[in-house]
Design a protein around this motif. Structure first.
Motif, PDB file in Angstrom:
ATOM      1  N   ASP A   1      90.283  43.787  12.144  1.00 23.06           N
ATOM      2  CA  ASP A   1      88.920  42.998  12.655  1.00 23.06           C
ATOM      3  C   ASP A   1      88.667  43.531  14.273  1.00 23.06           C
ATOM      4  O   ASP A   1      89.392  42.980  14.999  1.00 23.06           O
ATOM      5  N   VAL A   2      87.869  44.473  14.414  1.00 21.82           N
ATOM      6  CA  VAL A   2      87.846  45.200  15.816  1.00 21.82           C
ATOM      7  C   VAL A   2      87.103  43.962  16.500  1.00 21.82           C
ATOM      8  O   VAL A   2      87.487  43.910  17.743  1.00 21.82           O
ATOM      9  N   GLU A   3      86.235  43.303  16.118  1.00 21.40           N
ATOM     10  CA  GLU A   3      85.730  42.239  16.769  1.00 21.40           C
ATOM     11  C   GLU A   3      86.731  41.160  17.510  1.00 21.40           C
ATOM     12  O   GLU A   3      86.746  40.547  18.669  1.00 21.40           O
ATOM     13  N   GLU A   4      87.536  41.008  16.742  1.00 22.09           N
ATOM     14  CA  GLU A   4      88.816  40.044  16.912  1.00 22.09           C
ATOM     15  C   GLU A   4      89.854  40.751  18.120  1.00 22.09           C
ATOM     16  O   GLU A   4      90.228  40.095  18.927  1.00 22.09           O
ATOM     17  N   TYR A   5      90.101  42.013  17.709  1.00 22.49           N
ATOM     18  CA  TYR A   5      90.630  42.834  18.958  1.00 22.49           C
ATOM     19  C   TYR A   5      89.986  42.800  20.224  1.00 22.49           C
ATOM     20  O   TYR A   5      90.639  42.593  21.596  1.00 22.49           O
ATOM     21  N   LEU A   6      88.681  42.995  20.257  1.00 24.12           N
ATOM     22  CA  LEU A   6      87.872  42.761  21.534  1.00 24.12           C
ATOM     23  C   LEU A   6      88.038  41.618  22.265  1.00 24.12           C
ATOM     24  O   LEU A   6      88.401  41.554  23.465  1.00 24.12           O
ATOM     25  N   ALA A   7      87.784  40.583  21.478  1.00 23.20           N
ATOM     26  CA  ALA A   7      88.138  39.126  22.047  1.00 23.20           C
ATOM     27  C   ALA A   7      89.406  38.820  22.551  1.00 23.20           C
ATOM     28  O   ALA A   7      89.398  38.078  23.546  1.00 23.20           O
ATOM     29  N   THR A   8      90.362  39.439  21.924  1.00 25.95           N
ATOM     30  CA  THR A   8      91.835  39.160  22.405  1.00 25.95           C
ATOM     31  C   THR A   8      92.155  39.946  23.660  1.00 25.95           C
ATOM     32  O   THR A   8      92.832  39.307  24.489  1.00 25.95           O
ATOM     33  N   VAL A   9      91.693  41.405  23.557  1.00 23.94           N
ATOM     34  CA  VAL A   9      92.059  42.308  24.680  1.00 23.94           C
ATOM     35  C   VAL A   9      91.319  42.222  26.104  1.00 23.94           C
ATOM     36  O   VAL A   9      91.755  41.956  27.217  1.00 23.94           O
ATOM     37  N   TYR A  10      90.030  42.075  25.824  1.00 22.42           N
ATOM     38  CA  TYR A  10      88.920  41.979  27.164  1.00 22.42           C
ATOM     39  C   TYR A  10      88.579  40.667  27.525  1.00 22.42           C
ATOM     40  O   TYR A  10      88.025  39.928  26.631  1.00 22.42           O
ATOM     41  N   ALA A  11      88.222  40.500  28.762  1.00 20.95           N
ATOM     42  CA  ALA A  11      87.721  38.936  29.126  1.00 20.95           C
ATOM     43  C   ALA A  11      86.362  39.103  28.811  1.00 20.95           C
ATOM     44  O   ALA A  11      85.803  38.108  28.500  1.00 20.95           O
ATOM     45  N   HIS A  12      85.563  40.353  28.823  1.00 19.38           N
ATOM     46  CA  HIS A  12      84.376  40.346  28.832  1.00 19.38           C
ATOM     47  C   HIS A  12      83.967  41.346  27.551  1.00 19.38           C
ATOM     48  O   HIS A  12      83.503  42.584  27.988  1.00 19.38           O
TER      49      HIS A  12
END
Length: 255
Positions: free
Chosen positions: A93-104
């Motif tokens: 899930d790319v959206e989950e990756y983004l939320a985990t790795v990036y503050a914004h």
């Protein structure tokens, strides 16, 4: 030389070809190579070397422009030919990756998948490896200068082991190895030092994964370990091979 989503390792391979490039430098002009020079001449180009995968919306537009400006387009390295290590995200899930790795994460523009260049434009030749072999790179450049097909072998790493006189790590030591199904090009580097092949150069033309996987299990790899072993540098390429139907052998007529 154009870069997309990658680590720059394949571009650095070209810079490592100092002595070899001297011999052909008089026959070509490097028009665009930001890793080496800030000078960038506009197209059209006779030969475009492309490193990296298509991973952002901007990449889609850019690779189409490069293809339109290039007489020949060659992809180099696992990222450009198979999506690279970053293609592991294709199965998550790319959206989950983004939320985990990036503050914004709202500032990050990305595609849900990392794909090879050939998934979007016509490619004239693919040079495998992570990173590519500099001898093979020089051969590809020389071949296009001469107007002939590059002489890059499509056999497996096992052939390279035999040529070097390297004892098979699987037969002699029970070491898991992807050499039987991996495209040659590294000179059988890992088996030469007693390690199993990790599949850096992607599937060879003679790939027979259904026959290899039971051997990996025999040598102590669980199904989960086997999946991890295959799904690294060329995850999408090996996944495509795994999805193919088993081929009947001529000798036994069995699958």
């Amino acid at each position: 030389m154009f870069k997309f989503a990658s680590c720059d390792g394949c571009q650095l391979t070209l810079l490592d070809c100092e002595d070899e490039l001297l011999a052909i430098a008089a026959e070509l002009d490097i028009a665009h190579f930001t890793e080496a020079s800030s000078d960038a001449a506009p197209g059209p180009y006779d030969l475009a070397l492309v490193e990296g995968s298509v991973s952002t919306p901007e990449h889609l537009d850019r690779i189409r422009r490069i293809r339109a400006e290039s007489r020949h387009l060659v992809t180099i390295g696992a990222c450009a030919t198979a999506g690279g290590i970053q293609a592991l995200r294709n199965y998550a899930d790319v959206e989950e990756y983004l939320a985990t790795v990036y503050a914004h994460p709202e500032y990050i523009a990305t595609l849900a998948t990392s794909t090879p260049i050939s998934a979007h434009v016509r490619v004239d030749f693919e040079l495998r490896g992570c990173p590519i072999d500099r001898g093979q790179l020089v051969e590809v450049i020389t071949a296009f200068l001469a107007g002939r097909k590059p002489g890059i072998p499509n056999h497996s790493v096992c052939f390279a082991c035999k040529r070097r006189g390297t004892v098979c790590v699987t037969v002699a030591h029970g070491t898991p190895c992807l050499g039987p199904v991996t495209h040659a090009g590294c000179g059988a580097l890992c088996p030469t030092y007693g390690r199993g092949c990790y599949g850096c150069f992607g599937p060879a033309a003679t790939t027979n994964l259904p026959a290899l996987i039971p051997l990996l299990h025999r040598d102590g790899m669980s199904s989960e370990d086997t999946d991890r072993f295959l799904h690294t540098y060329n995850v999408t390429a090996f996944t495509a091979v795994e999805s193919q139907e088993p081929v009947a052998t001529r000798e036994e007529g069995t699958q």
